[in-house]
Scaffold this active site. Sequence first.
Site, PDB file in Angstrom:
ATOM      1  N   GLU A  26      12.152 -15.351  19.260  1.00  0.00           N
ATOM      2  CA  GLU A  26      11.555 -14.039  19.510  1.00  0.00           C
ATOM      3  C   GLU A  26      10.895 -14.052  20.878  1.00  0.00           C
ATOM      4  OE1 GLU A  26       8.950 -12.621  16.417  1.00  0.00           O
ATOM      5  OE2 GLU A  26       8.449 -10.808  17.542  1.00  0.00           O
ATOM      6  N   ASN A  71       8.518  -8.697  15.309  1.00  0.00           N
ATOM      7  CA  ASN A  71       7.692  -7.534  15.629  1.00  0.00           C
ATOM      8  C   ASN A  71       7.982  -7.026  17.041  1.00  0.00           C
ATOM      9  OD1 ASN A  71       6.544  -7.932  13.140  1.00  0.00           O
ATOM     10  ND2 ASN A  71       4.678  -8.887  13.915  1.00  0.00           N
ATOM     11  N   ASN A 171      13.096  -4.485  11.949  1.00  0.00           N
ATOM     12  CA  ASN A 171      12.357  -5.650  11.466  1.00  0.00           C
ATOM     13  C   ASN A 171      11.124  -5.219  10.683  1.00  0.00           C
ATOM     14  OD1 ASN A 171      11.508  -8.601  11.626  1.00  0.00           O
ATOM     15  ND2 ASN A 171       9.742  -7.598  12.566  1.00  0.00           N
ATOM     16  N   GLU A 172      10.958  -5.751   9.491  1.00  0.00           N
ATOM     17  CA  GLU A 172       9.724  -5.579   8.688  1.00  0.00           C
ATOM     18  C   GLU A 172       9.170  -4.159   8.772  1.00  0.00           C
ATOM     19  OE1 GLU A 172       6.888  -8.752   9.499  1.00  0.00           O
ATOM     20  OE2 GLU A 172       8.184 -10.206   8.514  1.00  0.00           O
ATOM     21  N   TYR A 243       6.674 -16.538   4.173  1.00  0.00           N
ATOM     22  CA  TYR A 243       5.915 -17.616   4.816  1.00  0.00           C
ATOM     23  C   TYR A 243       4.928 -18.168   3.794  1.00  0.00           C
ATOM     24  CZ  TYR A 243       7.563 -15.811   9.350  1.00  0.00           C
ATOM     25  OH  TYR A 243       8.327 -15.411  10.425  1.00  0.00           O
ATOM     26  N   GLU A 291      13.524 -14.665   7.882  1.00  0.00           N
ATOM     27  CA  GLU A 291      12.302 -15.320   8.387  1.00  0.00           C
ATOM     28  C   GLU A 291      11.717 -16.110   7.229  1.00  0.00           C
ATOM     29  OE1 GLU A 291       9.300 -13.220  10.627  1.00  0.00           O
ATOM     30  OE2 GLU A 291      10.808 -11.838  11.428  1.00  0.00           O
ATOM     31  N   GLN A 353       9.890 -20.074  13.657  1.00  0.00           N
ATOM     32  CA  GLN A 353      10.871 -19.816  14.679  1.00  0.00           C
ATOM     33  C   GLN A 353      11.423 -21.160  15.181  1.00  0.00           C
ATOM     34  OE1 GLN A 353       9.364 -17.008  17.552  1.00  0.00           O
ATOM     35  NE2 GLN A 353       8.684 -15.579  15.986  1.00  0.00           N
TER      36      GLN A 353
HETATM   37  O1  AHR Z   1       7.710 -14.869  13.179  1.00  0.00           O
HETATM   38  C1  AHR Z   1       6.526 -14.256  13.561  1.00  0.00           C
HETATM   39  C2  AHR Z   1       6.405 -12.817  13.058  1.00  0.00           C
HETATM   40  O2  AHR Z   1       6.294 -12.827  11.670  1.00  0.00           O
HETATM   41  C3  AHR Z   1       7.582 -11.924  13.332  1.00  0.00           C
HETATM   42  O3  AHR Z   1       7.544 -11.335  14.585  1.00  0.00           O
HETATM   43  C4  AHR Z   1       7.442 -10.877  12.255  1.00  0.00           C
HETATM   44  O4  AHR Z   1       8.674 -10.311  11.902  1.00  0.00           O
HETATM   45  C5  AHR Z   1       6.775 -11.618  11.114  1.00  0.00           C
HETATM   46  O5  AHR Z   1       5.738 -10.901  10.569  1.00  0.00           O
END
Ligand code: AHR
Length: 514
Positions: A26, A71, A171-172, A243, A291, A353
């Site tokens: 990113e 993001n 994204n999200e 996450y 992710e 990432q």
């Molecule tokens: O990976 C970091 C961030 O986590 C990304 O930009 C977003 O998509 C997620 O919330």
Amino acid sequence: MGIEIEADVSDVIGPVPRRLFGTFVEHMGRSVHTGIFEPGHSTSDGRGFRGDVLGLIRELGPSVVRYPGGNFVSAYRWEDGVGPVDSRPVRLDPAWHSIESNRFGLHEFAAWAEAAEVEVMYAVNLGTRGIQEAADVLEYCNHPGGTELSERRRANGADRPFGFRLWCLGNEMDGPWQVGHKTADEYGRLAAETARLMRMVDPGVELVAAGSSNREMPTFGEWERTVLEHTAGLVDHLSLHAYYQEHEGDVASYLASAAALDDYIRTTGGIIDDVLAKAGLDKKIGISVDEWNVWDQRRWNDVEQRELIDGGWREHPRIIEDDYTVTDAVVVGSLLGSLLRNVDRVTMANQAQLVNVIAPIRTEPGGRAWRQSTFHPFSLTSALAAGNSLRLTVTGDTVHTGLHGRVDVVDAAATFDEDGRCAVFLTNRATESATGVRLRIRGARLALADTWTVAVPDGHDRHRTNSADAEPVRPVPLPGATAAHDPEGTIITVTLPPLSWTALRLTAEVVRDA
Ligand code: AHR
């Protein structure tokens, strides 16, 4: 403590897609600048691609890379990153409170992905932009020539189309933090119309609709259902982001994160089936876990975010450069196990990432690149998992966790391919004691070829990390593993060190006739 595992090489969950071992770059922090790209670094080539980082990426073994966000993408103008570098605009990146120089853009990324030998998964901006811009970037990338956009690409140095096949529709978009955040209905409509036009421009694309940002979102479930009601006939995958972190020293729950991911995937899969059935659609929609990782989000929310803003607008500031511990590596190993156990649902996955930002690879500007602890389970699983994921029956000891109830003390996954190569991945969730495992694999006479274990290095604790100066957290051979045979197959016995992740490589001497 002990565990018994039963498997049969003919009892499979499904083929392991290579795309399960994806990653993510990113425009954020030092992921691109001084991460993969640093003109003038002693290892960089004429294009500014860091050679030391490319070397580690080849060792890590990712298959596909998501880009440019995250993001970031929700306020990004892709055109800013094409054309002569010196004429590109410098802009604010609102998502990460940073200055974006645009000196690295689409062409640089396509060339870098080729050098890294990874497939590109490109995300379009459905935050501040919409259908037309998504179709434009697709035409720019994939149309051979003869139109304004494709000729612009050719004039900018790429005679042949990039041919990107995988595209994320935003994204999200469920997250209130997302630039251009939308309700499920608003996003579902926009994603459907964008998908329709993108398919007209290039019928060969594979499209990913944005699912939930995490399982705890109040909209989880309803979001997936509504988005799919709009898009099910038009997309190939639905994303899922996950996450995990340790809460208040609750290591037992943290080590059981894979059980939570299993459940998240199964629940999402059930919603997909439901919507497809109600719509009368005879197709499959895969889950793109695009992710996933371990990430101390509490530190980001409580401390780092404030520091970022207080630091003012800067180019590629340090953002979320988490130092990963032995414990984190063990959790990452078990999350990979969850992905393997769910290959009937998960069509691809991207660890988020790749470099510096919550990443297995770290760098210093002008300095070294090194492997974090989490590098090892990824590289070994990517190298060893092949063929089919086997269905395993696990019985024996369990551990109680505050967040995820009772879970097996050992998290297990295994693969077997047609050439008789077998890999077994085991996570010992017991933090104080070794765990004995007896694994019976029916249908093949296997020999133990290699073992690797990531555990607490002697004289250290579970918080041990690697650094630019030393990499003490790394796989070492597991002593005492054996493979014996009986008429039905192979019996493997191992003793897993406390709080550890282990990979076994076996090769077939004889495989039972089908
Ligand atoms: O990976 C970091 C961030 O986590 C990304 O930009 C977003 O998509 C997620 O919330």
